[in-house]
Every structure is written in structure tokens, then in C-alpha cells.
Design a protein around this motif. Structure first.
Motif: not given
Length: 666
Positions: A384, A386, A457, A467, A432, A415, A427
Motif C-alpha cells: 500500500c 498512502q 492498515g 505501507v 490509499m 505517516n 491509513l
């Protein structure tokens, strides 16, 4: 599997098995040289010349397909050069097959999502054919190029468009679709899904455990009780220090440093946009999605509607939308949540990558290209990316202004820092970007969790995925009034409690799966966010009373002073953890004017605390209630990319406006 065009004979049973077993949609296609004239047109569009379609449009589509490394039929349809229904009706004539445009009489064996994933469904006995087929991409050329096709027309399946097939399947088996969207995660991974038991039971167990722990501490000898208090203070101090430590981590790579992918190397990208009572922002949404700088032939945009939302449905110009836009009406059922709508569309996603946007979002046009380039160079365990969510209407009210500060600290400082360290990342519910295969392997979103982004998340982290940070902005509209803001924040915090209860049922297993520092980060960001909000007013009043009214006693021994010293340190560190990320976020965005509102943040978090207490009440009384936030009410726009109430968006007066910097209109 050998492609049909390489087979000898016209065995339509083999063809049907190919469409059932083979991957639908976009397949591996070698990049072709642009055609120089109608004679060089690919077979999937060449037959349209006999239908009277302008050859110049076909040449244009073939050139776009060659540049993007995809098939010409998808390029033609996704660019809106021909209506989907007209194309498939012409295809049926070219194949000598029946075309189904009205009601489709399905037979036994219709399944969701299998029938739609295969693009093939059984028809009732006595129908024009045993099967109905909605081919996509290279499968169309395989059909047209299959040797021996003409002698076998009697056994040929009926043809329909993918949109018509999907609408008919949703109408024929709405219960299957609704059940899959709501309960697939609970069936396949019940330990990772919100428990079906009432939340009151879990809250009572938690309250009893906390009460028992406090009673036990009260009964302990003073030295041991002091040690327990100090251990708790150190734990909370570590969680606060984690947020402050993020300030020392260097800012991540900027978009200019990422080498872009060639168009032929870009993957198909699915964009999911859940809509509910959003008619006011539909024009702005379509403009923002149409502005995405990505090959149209490789876009798969799905607009998700609720069955009873006639207002939003009427605002969507379905007849004029090109085929890359697909309007999906989710069958009625419970729970009425955003993740349920996402789950209904997930099996139909044709992209290797997907993202979720909210109705009011205005993403940077290059966001998909940047995400695809980053995914290509990152390891597969990075599931992922973000994006940076930016509150664009900070000038609407003091509440929106402080909300913008909060988001600047979270998405521009915290983040990115957590992502660089491989720690769990909270997230956002939008922007996302995910590897589609990973989301499917995790069985989609939790339809019973009203903060599905935080839950996903955490499930990604538990499955061993990380992430990454996507340094690309998405401009959002924040609630400018207390009532809507309180409803939205209550839902978010309620979902964090749901996530905490879900993954805290087996705390030791969860900690073992995450690891030490990762567990501390997850505790700080999920249950820690709620616990600190609940305790914030009590701690604030107690600290003010102790500092301003009472005298802090000094004990003769160091250990006797340690709890008091840690309490003072924790208070200062906690305030710093709230304020400093916001200040750093303002510095990174060039928001000098907003930085002046940072002193309001301690008052703002009193409102967050109110929302946390309301969240506990709502979790017991209405755990699945989705407090809807109205959009399209913004009166200001810092970036100039969002429409403002009463007039369209215009560029800001300052050079930083388009990047989210200072803007005179704010």
C-alpha cells in the motif's frame, strides 16, 4: 494455455472453457506499432469499418492502444469514441451471434462473483444460446480470429456488453452480491473480522479488567505500586515520544526524484469511488477523475451507488460517460457502510493496482502515474502507498483551520516517518493505493467496521506487509461546523474502538505477529488514540490544578519524586506530540499563516475527547451507524483546485496556491 488464435478448429466448448478459466479483462499484450491505415487495424476494431464507423476514429484508437500496450477495443471504448452497447451489438453481428440487450434469462449455475469475473453466464433452457458472453480486451480478437468460427455459429454463445451482464447478474442474484459484500471476511477469516457479539460485552470485560487492575494496584505494597505506576507512565511516554521522534526522520523522496514508467509499462488501474447522497459534488468529482493523467485504456473507474440513492444516480450522466467509468449500484442490504460497497466492487476490479477516492476528493492529476512508478521499484511486501490528504477549505472556519493542521501533522510528518521505518501506518479512508491481489487475499474490507481504513492498515501489518508514503496531494473538504465535524469524528473513533477490540481479542498473538516496536506503534495509533482522547480532559484539569493551584511537593528520595517527575514530563511530552507534528507539517507545506492557529489545538482536542466519549455511547447503541458527512459546502479553496460554494474554483493569488500553500482566498 495456448491462445485460441493459435488453435486449429472451431470448438466452441473449448472456447467457453477458455473464458471460464482464463483471466478476464486486460491480458498480456505485446506493444504493437501504430497502424498506418485502415488495412492495418487490429481485428477487434477492424470489423467496425463495415458498420460505418469513421476510420479515423479507429486509427486513433489503434495508435492509442499501441502506445499504451493494450488492445484497441479497450482504447476505443475507454476513450468514449463509441458507445459500449453499440460496439457489442456490432460485435455480435460480426460473430453471427445473438445480442442480448434486454432482460437476460439466466439458468442454473449463476454465481457472484465467478460469472462476472469470467464474463460468462449460463442461460435458461430454451434461450437463444446455452451461454451469454461479455468478452473484454484481447478475448475479443480471439473470438474474431478463431479459425472455423463460421460453421459453428449455431453453438455460439449470445453476446452482451459487460455493463449489461453485470447489471443483469446484480438484478438476478442481489442476495448473493449483498452477502459476499457484507460477510465474506467473516466467513474466511473470522479472527480478523469485527465480532458479531454486541460491543457492550467486550467493553464490560475491558472495564472489569481495568477495575481489577486498579484494585490490585491499590492493594500492593507502596514500593510495588509505585513501580507499576512508573511502568505505566513510561509506556505512555514511549507512545508520545514515538510521535515526536517522527520529526527527526528526514522527509521522504519527492515526486521529481521518481523515474516515471513508460505508458506501455503502466498497469491497469482501478479507481473505486463510493457515493452516497453526493449529487452536489458529482460534477466536480467527474472533472477531477477526468483530469487524471493516465492512459484512458488502462483506467477502470467504478462509481459505487446505494440502491435507494436516486438523487446521486440522476446526477450521473450515464449515457455520456465513456466506458472507463462504470456506475455500479450495490444491492440493498446491511450494514449500510462504505466498506460494504467497496467489497461489492472488489471482485470486479480489473486493475493490478487500485485506489479509493471519496466523492469530494481532488487528487493531483499525476497521482496514479507516481504510485505505479513507486510500486514498480518497491518490494512486493509494500502492499500500500498512502497519499497525502490535504484539507483545502481551511479558511471556512477556525474548526476547519485546526483540522487542516491536524491533517498536515498526520499525513505530511507522521505517516511518512512511520512508513520509512516500516511501522504500521494509520491509513486514510481515501488515496490509499493498493496491490489488488493483496486486498483480495485479505478478503477485502471489514464491512462491519466504520473506520475500515485503520482496520485494513492493521490487517496489512499483521499479514507481514508494509505501507509506503506517496508524496502526492489529494485535496479534501473538511466539515466547517461543529455538528457535522462531531458526527464524522465520532464515527472515526468508534471504528478505532472496533479495530482495537477485533485485533485485541488475542493480544499476545497480535503482538507476536507484529513485533515489539510495531506493536508499540499500533497501540499508540489505534487504542492509544482513543484512550488519550478519553483521558485528555481529566489529565488537562488535573495538571492545571496541580501546576496553578497546588504546590508540587518535593520528597527527600529520588524514587519518591520519580512518579511526579514522570507525570510532569508526560504532560509536556503529550502536548508536544500534539502540536509539533502540526507545526512541522505547516513548515513543509509553507503554511505560515495556518501555523498561527496552533495554540488552538489544545482546545480542539477537547472536542476530540467529546467525540471519543460519544463514540463509546454510539458503539453500544448503534455500532454500525454511519454518520454521513455532507460535501459541496466549502466556501474557500487554498489550492484553487476545488469548487467553492457560489462560484467555481479559481487559481490562488500566490505562487504556492496550486501546491496547497498560502492562498489569499483562505
Amino acid at each position: 494455455m495456448v491462445l485460441l488464435s493459435e488453435r486449429g478448429g472451431g470448438d466452441w466448448l473449448t472456447l467457453l472453457l477458455y473464458h471460464v478459466l482464463g483471466p478476464p479483462g486486460e491480458r498480456g499484450v505485446s506493444v504493437q506499432r501504430p497502424p498506418t491505415g485502415p488495412a492495418a487495424l487490429p481485428s477487434e476494431i477492424a470489423f467496425l469499418l463495415a458498420e460505418g464507423v469513421d476510420g479515423r476514429l479507429l486509427v486513433r484508437a489503434a495508435a492509442a492502444a499501441a502506445a499504451a500496450g493494450t488492445d484497441a477495443a479497450t482504447a476505443l471504448l475507454n476513450a468514449g469514441l463509441i458507445a459500449e452497447s453499440a460496439y457489442y451489438e456490432a460485435l455480435a453481428r460480426a460473430l453471427g451471434a445473438p445480442y442480448l440487450d434486454g432482460p437476460i434469462p439466466f439458468g442454473l449455475g449463476l454465481r457472484f462473483p465467478d460469472s462476472l469475473v469470467a464474463g460468462l453466464a449460463p442461460l435458461a433452457p430454451g434461450s437463444v444460446s446455452p451461454w451469454v458472453l461479455a468478452p473484454r480486451g484481447r478475448a475479443i480478437a480471439d473470438l474474431l480470429d478463431a479459425p472455423g468460427r463460421a460453421p459453428c455459429r449455431a453453438a455460439m454463445p449470445a453476446i452482451t456488453s459487460p455493463t449489461r451482464l453485470r447489471e443483469a447478474v446484480f438484478a438476478a442474484i442481489p442476495e448473493q452480491v449483498a452477502d459476499h459484500a457484507a460477510h465474506d471476511l467473516r466467513r474466511r477469516a473470522p479472527e480478523r473480522a469485527t465480532a458479531p457479539e454486541p460491543a457492550l460485552r467486550w467493553l464490560l470485560v475491558l472495564a472489569l479488567a481495568v477495575t481489577a487492575a486498579l484494585c490490585l494496584c491499590a492493594a500492593l505494597p507502596p514500593p510495588l505500586a509505585r513501580a507499576v505506576v512508573i511502568a505505566g507512565q513510561i509506556l505512555f511516554l514511549a507512545m508520545a515520544a514515538l510521535r515526536i521522534a517522527a520529526l527527526a526522520i528526514a522527509a521522504p523522496v519527492e515526486p521529481e526524484a521518481v523515474a516515471p514508467l513508460a505508458e506501455a509499462d503502466l498497469p491497469v488501474y482501478t479507481v473505486l469511488v463510493p457515493l452516497h447522497r453526493e449529487a452536489a459534488v458529482v460534477p466536480d468529482l467527474l472533472r477531477a477523475l477526468s483530469a487524471l493523467d493516465y492512459p484512458a485504456a488502462k483506467l477502470d473507474i467504478k462509481l459505487l451507488l446505494e440502491a435507494d440513492d436516486a438523487e446521486t444516480a440522476s446526477a450521473l450522466p450515464r449515457d455520456t460517460l465513456p466506458a472507463r467509468f462504470e456506475v455500479i449500484t450495490v444491492p440493498p442490504g446491511g450494514p449500510r457502510t462504505k466498506p460494504r460497497a467497496l467489497n461489492a466492487a472488489l471482485p470486479l476490479a480489473r486493475g493490478a493496482l487500485l485506489t479509493v477516492y471519496d466523492a469530494e476528493d481532488v487528487p493531483d492529476p499525476g497521482q496514479l502515474r507516481l504510485a505505479a512508478a513507486l510500486f514498480a521499484r518497491l518490494p512486493a511486501r509494500t502492499a500500500c502507498l498512502q497519499g497525502r490528504l490535504v484539507i483545502d477549505n481551511a479558511g471556512d472556519s477556525y474548526l476547519a483551520r485546526v483540522f487542516a493542521l491536524e491533517y498536515a501533522g498526520l499525513f505530511d510528518v507522521l505517516n511518512p516517518a512511520f512508513a520509512r521505518c516500516g511501522l504500521p501506518v494509520p491509513l486514510g479512508g481515501t488515496s490509499m493505493h493498493l496491490r489488488t491481489a493483496v486486498v483480495r487475499a485479505l478478503h477485502g474490507w471489514d464491512a462491519h467496521n466504520v473506520t475500515e481504513d485503520a482496520d485494513l492498515g492493521l490487517r496489512l501489518a499483521l499479514a507481514g506487509y508494509t505501507v509506503g508514503d506517496l508524496p502526492s496531494p489529494t485535496f479534501e473538504e473538511a466539515p466547517a461546523r461543529l455538528g457535522p465535524w462531531l458526527g464524522q469524528r465520532t464515527r472515526w473513533l468508534k471504528g478505532l474502538v472496533q479495530t482495537s477490540l477485533t485485533h485485541g481479542r488475542r493480544p499476545l498473538d497480535t503482538a507476536r505477529s507484529l513485533g515489539g516496536l510495531e506493536t508499540l506503534c499500533a497501540v499508540a495509533l489505534v487504542p492509544g488514540t482513543v484512550a488519550s482522547a478519553l483521558a485528555y480532559p481529566v489529565c488537562l484539569v488535573a495538571a492545571a490544578w496541580s501546576f496553578l493551584v497546588l504546590e508540587i511537593p518535593a520528597a527527600p528520595a529520588f524514587l519518591d519524586n520519580l512518579p511526579t517527575g514522570l507525570a510532569i514530563t508526560l504532560f509536556g511530552t503529550g502536548l508536544a506530540a500534539l502540536v509539533l507534528p502540526a507545526l512541522a507539517g505547516c513548515a513543509r507545506r509553507g503554511w505560515g499563516d495556518l501555523a498561527q492557529s496552533v495554540p488552538w489545538m489544545p482546545v480542539y482536542f477537547l472536542l476530540v475527547s467529546l467525540a471519543a466519549w460519544l463514540a463509546l455511547i454510539e458503539l453500544v447503541r448503534a455500532p454500525l451507524r454511519w454518520n454521513k458527512t455532507r460535501h459541496g459546502l466549502a466556501r474557500t479553496s487554498r489550492s484553487g483546485r476545488r469548487a467553492r460554494r457560489g462560484r467555481p474554483a479559481t487559481p490562488c493569488d500566490t505562487a504556492r496556491g496550486p501546491d496547497g500553500g498560502a492562498c489569499a482566498s483562505a
